[in-house]
Motif scaffolding. Structure first.
Motif, PDB file in Angstrom:
ATOM      1  N   LEU A  75       0.834  -1.202   0.000  1.00 12.84           N
ATOM      2  CA  LEU A  75       0.000   0.000   0.000  1.00 12.84           C
ATOM      3  C   LEU A  75       0.871   1.256   0.000  1.00 12.84           C
ATOM      4  O   LEU A  75       0.581   2.236  -0.701  1.00 12.84           O
ATOM      5  N   ILE A  76       1.957   1.215   0.790  1.00  7.54           N
ATOM      6  CA  ILE A  76       2.879   2.356   0.831  1.00  7.54           C
ATOM      7  C   ILE A  76       3.557   2.543  -0.515  1.00  7.54           C
ATOM      8  O   ILE A  76       3.634   3.654  -1.055  1.00  7.54           O
ATOM      9  N   VAL A  77       4.043   1.434  -1.071  1.00  2.64           N
ATOM     10  CA  VAL A  77       4.742   1.488  -2.355  1.00  2.64           C
ATOM     11  C   VAL A  77       3.836   2.058  -3.441  1.00  2.64           C
ATOM     12  O   VAL A  77       4.230   2.935  -4.216  1.00  2.64           O
ATOM     13  N   GLU A  78       2.613   1.559  -3.484  1.00  2.00           N
ATOM     14  CA  GLU A  78       1.656   2.032  -4.493  1.00  2.00           C
ATOM     15  C   GLU A  78       1.384   3.525  -4.337  1.00  2.00           C
ATOM     16  O   GLU A  78       1.324   4.268  -5.323  1.00  2.00           O
ATOM     17  N   LYS A  79       1.257   3.980  -3.088  1.00  2.00           N
ATOM     18  CA  LYS A  79       0.972   5.390  -2.841  1.00  2.00           C
ATOM     19  C   LYS A  79       2.147   6.272  -3.250  1.00  2.00           C
ATOM     20  O   LYS A  79       1.959   7.330  -3.881  1.00  2.00           O
ATOM     21  N   VAL A  80       3.389   5.846  -2.935  1.00  3.44           N
ATOM     22  CA  VAL A  80       4.576   6.635  -3.302  1.00  3.44           C
ATOM     23  C   VAL A  80       4.691   6.746  -4.815  1.00  3.44           C
ATOM     24  O   VAL A  80       4.919   7.837  -5.362  1.00  3.44           O
ATOM     25  N   ILE A  81       4.520   5.620  -5.508  1.00  3.31           N
ATOM     26  CA  ILE A  81       4.616   5.648  -6.975  1.00  3.31           C
ATOM     27  C   ILE A  81       3.519   6.524  -7.572  1.00  3.31           C
ATOM     28  O   ILE A  81       3.750   7.291  -8.513  1.00  3.31           O
ATOM     29  N   SER A  82       2.319   6.450  -7.001  1.00  6.74           N
ATOM     30  CA  SER A  82       1.208   7.280  -7.491  1.00  6.74           C
ATOM     31  C   SER A  82       1.530   8.764  -7.361  1.00  6.74           C
ATOM     32  O   SER A  82       1.244   9.562  -8.274  1.00  6.74           O
ATOM     33  N   GLU A  83       2.137   9.157  -6.240  1.00 12.40           N
ATOM     34  CA  GLU A  83       2.492  10.566  -6.043  1.00 12.40           C
ATOM     35  C   GLU A  83       3.570  11.003  -7.027  1.00 12.40           C
ATOM     36  O   GLU A  83       3.546  12.132  -7.531  1.00 12.40           O
ATOM     37  N   LEU A  84       4.525  10.118  -7.311  1.00 11.74           N
ATOM     38  CA  LEU A  84       5.583  10.447  -8.269  1.00 11.74           C
ATOM     39  C   LEU A  84       5.015  10.599  -9.684  1.00 11.74           C
ATOM     40  O   LEU A  84       5.401  11.495 -10.434  1.00 11.74           O
ATOM     41  N   VAL A  85       4.080   9.728 -10.044  1.00 16.71           N
ATOM     42  CA  VAL A  85       3.434   9.821 -11.355  1.00 16.71           C
ATOM     43  C   VAL A  85       2.611  11.108 -11.439  1.00 16.71           C
ATOM     44  O   VAL A  85       2.638  11.816 -12.449  1.00 16.71           O
ATOM     45  N   ALA A  86       1.922  11.422 -10.366  1.00 18.51           N
ATOM     46  CA  ALA A  86       1.126  12.656 -10.347  1.00 18.51           C
ATOM     47  C   ALA A  86       2.014  13.895 -10.451  1.00 18.51           C
ATOM     48  O   ALA A  86       1.583  14.945 -10.941  1.00 18.51           O
ATOM     49  N   SER A  87       3.273  13.754 -10.034  1.00 18.27           N
ATOM     50  CA  SER A  87       4.213  14.877 -10.087  1.00 18.27           C
ATOM     51  C   SER A  87       4.915  14.999 -11.434  1.00 18.27           C
ATOM     52  O   SER A  87       5.680  15.937 -11.645  1.00 18.27           O
TER      53      SER A  87
END
Length: 452
Positions: free
Chosen positions: A95-107
């Motif tokens: 869940l943490i990994v998915e959230k971090v990657i999602s934030e990087l993609v959003a950035s």
């Protein structure tokens, strides 16, 4: 040459799992600036010195902390890809990994394609194509032997050998080109005998590489072994002993194993795939008949066959005659089982064993290994070919050099000889990626996992 300079990619480089550390890799020009959008630490990553590690937190847009992380910063060209790179070590919760990657993609980053990090490393000259393929083989290696082989390839052992072969051919070509440039002066820079001598030496070295492919394939893929024999001779008992557990059904009723049972074991660093087959016999029903047909297919495709006989009943000539119609004799190891039940006898076998007590199993292992590698001696310093693409390119090079010798023998001019040698050179170039096509690269790197 730098590639994808404005294209920042992100992917999970290590598997996520509870209690583990996961590494998220980000690569591309000025990627530290992008990570700074979600990272909070003592300094900005864009200001950090190369090859340094920084503690901080990954923050969501609402200022909630996603995770405490360690971030490694690398600057071009001193990174895996040859580009600016950032690696984020997070707690391994998916869940943490998915959230971090999602934030990087959003950035502004985009998810990497399979093998894209290694593809960038190749395109940026950090590794050649053979070394890039070795990365995938290291990831998929299942035994110590296959891991050592892939590691040697990544270290450049095959590439160095190929480059030496290329230098031999380039020397011939350069001298031939000189002769063509000075054709009117009728100067000879290299004689046909010298060319043939150099070609022969090159063919000899390539042939050694081609001969290593069988061993290389065994290192990489393992050894397929079919366990064959009349019903109730102890095939399943042998398989169960090797596995140390009861996977196949063992009973006194012939025909209990009605399908091919596949299991894997590791012996002395090599992977063996064992196929416990239905007995070769006249089947009594359709299901049993299908099992017998599959047995024959397993025998045909196996590297080696263990032909099991019951020591109390003797050697089965009928089954053996059927076997040698499917498989070469040299690939058949004749095994007499149940020697614990007989005191003596004249056994027509390569090895005597007892699947019940374990007697003779070590000798069986020794014979299996010797037959599999043809008793050839390969050390860790030996260049081994394990990739079918490399094998095919080497075959193409040998054929082109043989054509060059034929061209010389037929009395054609150096221009035609040079064409054949250039074809051989191009085949060698394909191995290390000097000459590539988009289709070839896509075919290779699509086989990688996402984060490599």
């Amino acid at each position: 040459m730098q590639v994808f300079s404005e294209d920042i990619i992100v992917a999970l480089a290590t598997p996520a799992g509870e209690g583990a550390i996961s590494v998220i890799r980000v690569s591309g020009e000025n990627c530290a600036n992008l990570v700074d959008k979600v990272f909070r630490g003592s300094i900005k990553l864009s200001d950090a010195k190369p090859n340094t590690i920084h503690y901080g937190k990954i923050i969501a847009p609402n200022n909630l902390v996603i995770d405490d992380v360690l971030v490694s910063v690398f600057r071009a060209p001193h990174s895996y890809t040859g580009e600016d790179s950032v690696e984020i070590s997070t707690h391994g919760n998916p869940l943490i990994v998915e959230k971090v990657i999602s934030e990087l993609v959003a950035s502004g980053a985009r998810p990497a394609e399979p093998g894209e990090f290694s593809k960038r490393a190749f395109l940026n000259g950090r590794i050649d194509l053979a070394q890039a393929e070795a990365v995938a083989e290291i990831i998929s290696a299942r035994t110590e032997a296959s891991l050592r082989g892939a590691r040697n390839q990544l270290n450049g052992m095959l590439s160095e050998k190929v480059n030496l072969l290329r230098e031999n051919l380039l020397e011939i070509l350069s001298l031939e080109e000189l002769e063509l440039d000075f054709a009117e002066e009728d100067l000879e820079f290299i004689s046909n005998d010298e060319i043939i001598s150099k070609i022969n030496l090159t063919i000899e070295e390539i042939t050694k590489l081609l001969d290593s492919y069988k061993f290389g394939r065994i290192l990489r893929d393992g050894i397929n072994v079919a366990i064959v024999g009349k019903p109730n001779v102890g095939k399943s008992s042998l398989l169960n002993y090797l596995l140390k557990e009861s996977r196949a059904i063992v009973s006194e009723t012939p025909g209990t194993t009605r399908d091919v049972i596949r299991e894997e074991i590791k012996i002395d660093g090599f992977l063996y795939r064992l196929f416990d087959t239905a007995g070769i016999r006249i089947a009594e029903d359709d299901v049993e008949q299908e099992g017998v047909l599959r047995s024959r297919e397993a025998i045909a495709q196996a590297d080696l066959v263990l032909f099991i006989n019951d020591s109390t009943l003797g050697f089965d000539e009928d089954i053996f005659d059927s076997l040698i119609k499917i498989k070469d004799k040299s690939k058949i190891i004749v095994v007499s089982n149940k020697v614990d039940l007989v005191s003596s006898g004249n056994f027509n076998s390569d090895v005597l064993i007892s699947a019940k007590t374990g007697e003779g199993i070590d000798e069986l292992f020794r014979i299996l290994k010797n037959r599999a590698i043809d008793s050839k001696s390969y050390s860790e310093k030996t260049t081994i070919v394990s990739n079918i693409r490399h094998f095919s390119a080497l075959k193409k090079a040998v054929n082109a050099l043989a054509a060059a010798k034929e061209t010389i023998s037929s009395g054609l001019t150096q221009e035609f000889v040079a064409l054949d040698i250039r074809e051989a050179l191009e085949a060698l170039n394909e191995i290390i990626g000097i000459v590539t096509t988009d289709d070839m690269l896509n075919n290779i790197f699509d086989k990688f996992c996402i984060g490599k």
